[in-house]
Design an enzyme around this catalytic site. Structure first.
Site, short mmCIF file in Angstrom:
data_model
loop_
_atom_site.label_atom_id
_atom_site.label_comp_id
_atom_site.label_asym_id
_atom_site.label_seq_id
_atom_site.Cartn_x
_atom_site.Cartn_y
_atom_site.Cartn_z
CB SER A 61 -0.88 0.07 1.29
OG SER A 61 -1.55 -1.08 1.35
N1 SAH Z 1 -0.17 -4.83 4.02
C1 SAH Z 1 0.63 -5.16 2.97
C2 SAH Z 1 -0.07 -5.00 1.73
C3 SAH Z 1 -0.87 -6.05 1.21
S1 SAH Z 1 -1.67 -6.06 -0.24
C4 SAH Z 1 2.21 -4.32 2.90
O1 SAH Z 1 2.44 -3.93 3.79
O2 SAH Z 1 2.80 -4.70 1.96
C5 SAH Z 1 -2.97 -7.34 0.27
C6 SAH Z 1 -2.12 -8.74 0.37
O3 SAH Z 1 -3.39 -9.57 1.01
C7 SAH Z 1 -1.75 -9.40 -0.69
O4 SAH Z 1 -0.54 -9.91 -0.60
C8 SAH Z 1 -2.78 -10.51 -0.96
O5 SAH Z 1 -2.13 -11.86 -1.20
C9 SAH Z 1 -3.33 -10.72 0.63
N2 SAH Z 1 -4.49 -11.62 0.62
C10 SAH Z 1 -5.57 -11.51 0.10
N3 SAH Z 1 -6.46 -12.28 0.53
C11 SAH Z 1 -6.12 -12.89 1.76
C12 SAH Z 1 -6.29 -13.91 2.67
N4 SAH Z 1 -7.66 -14.62 2.36
N5 SAH Z 1 -5.71 -14.29 3.57
C13 SAH Z 1 -4.31 -13.75 3.41
N6 SAH Z 1 -3.86 -12.91 2.65
C14 SAH Z 1 -4.65 -12.67 1.67
#
Ligand code: SAH
Length: 225
Positions: A61
């Site tokens: 993000s």
């Molecule tokens: N907080 C992160 C940004 C994450 S982007 C950072 O600091 O980089 C969102 C993430 O959520 C992605 O990596 C995606 O693979 C994950 N995601 C989506 N659905 C999910 C689920 N059900 N369980 C765990 N991770 C999930």
């Protein structure tokens, strides 16, 4: 310009825009080497206020979003935190700096769940390199189920967009008086960020702003394409 100076510029800009307010959040953002959490090819953009690709169609993000969610969650020393969507691991490190600032294992802890195994491996490496591996536990799995083993949590954040019906495990695994920060809406980026406070059997819901997150995919989330 050094990484440190670029980081200072970014933080000053976020303070000017009114995104960063609390000194603890300011200090945490000044401290954490965000460039260790982005892919090699994107290092020169690590301190721009924009989302960056981390592979697998996923993004880290934008820093203002990391900052806002930390501010809204009122993270404090000792909090037990659950993050859904580890991605790069940067946001988990930021939370860890706020709940366990001295790397003491007696203080707070961050549990974070990621569904892509390759991202789990990379996030663990970045967290170790940045010195957060003792304060952050990265779990591989479907985060829509929460993480019952360590529940209940003082604070929960979801960094992928949930359907409007909030996954029940998130509500169940939140402590009474705890806060949940979650974007909900459609898979195609029409989403709103909410902060939800659990009060006994009730939930106080506060609407924050329009946001754009990748979808939350899983049993209580959206279906995979
Ligand atoms: N907080 C992160 C940004 C994450 S982007 C950072 O600091 O980089 C969102 C993430 O959520 C992605 O990596 C995606 O693979 C994950 N995601 C989506 N659905 C999910 C689920 N059900 N369980 C765990 N991770 C999930």
């Amino acid at each position: 310009m050094s990484f440190e100076n670029k980081r200072k510029n970014l933080v000053e800009n976020l303070i000017k825009r009114g995104v960063l307010i609390k000194k603890e959040v300011v200090n945490a953002m000044l401290k954490i080497p965000r460039h260790l959490f982005v892919p090699e090819g994107a290092i020169s953009s690590a301190y721009l206020d924009s989302p960056l690709s981390i592979g697998f169609d996923q993004t880290i993000s934008a820093p203002h979003m990391n900052a806002m969610m930390c501010e809204y969650l009122e993270l404090k020393e000792g909090d037990k935190v659950l993050e859904i969507g580890t991605g790069s691991g940067y946001h988990a490190a930021l939370c860890a700096e706020l709940v366990a600032p001295d790397d003491s294992e007696n203080l707070g802890h961050v549990y974070t769940i990621e569904r892509h195994e390759e991202l789990v491996i990379r996030a663990r490496m970045s967290l170790k390199e940045a010195g957060y591996d003792k304060r952050v536990t990265v779990i591989h799995g479907d985060g829509t189920l929460g993480y019952i083993k360590e529940a209940p949590y003082d604070k929960m954040l979801v960094t992928a967009a949930s359907p409007e019906k909030i996954p029940q495990p998130f509500k169940d695994q939140l402590k009474d008086g705890g806060l949940l920060c979650i974007p909900t809406g459609t898979k195609s980026f029409s989403q709103t960020l909410y902060v939800i406070k659990k009060k006994g059997d009730n939930y106080e819901i506060e609407k924050k702003c329009a946001v754009r997150f990748v979808p939350l995919i899983g049993r209580y989330g959206f279906e995979r394409n």
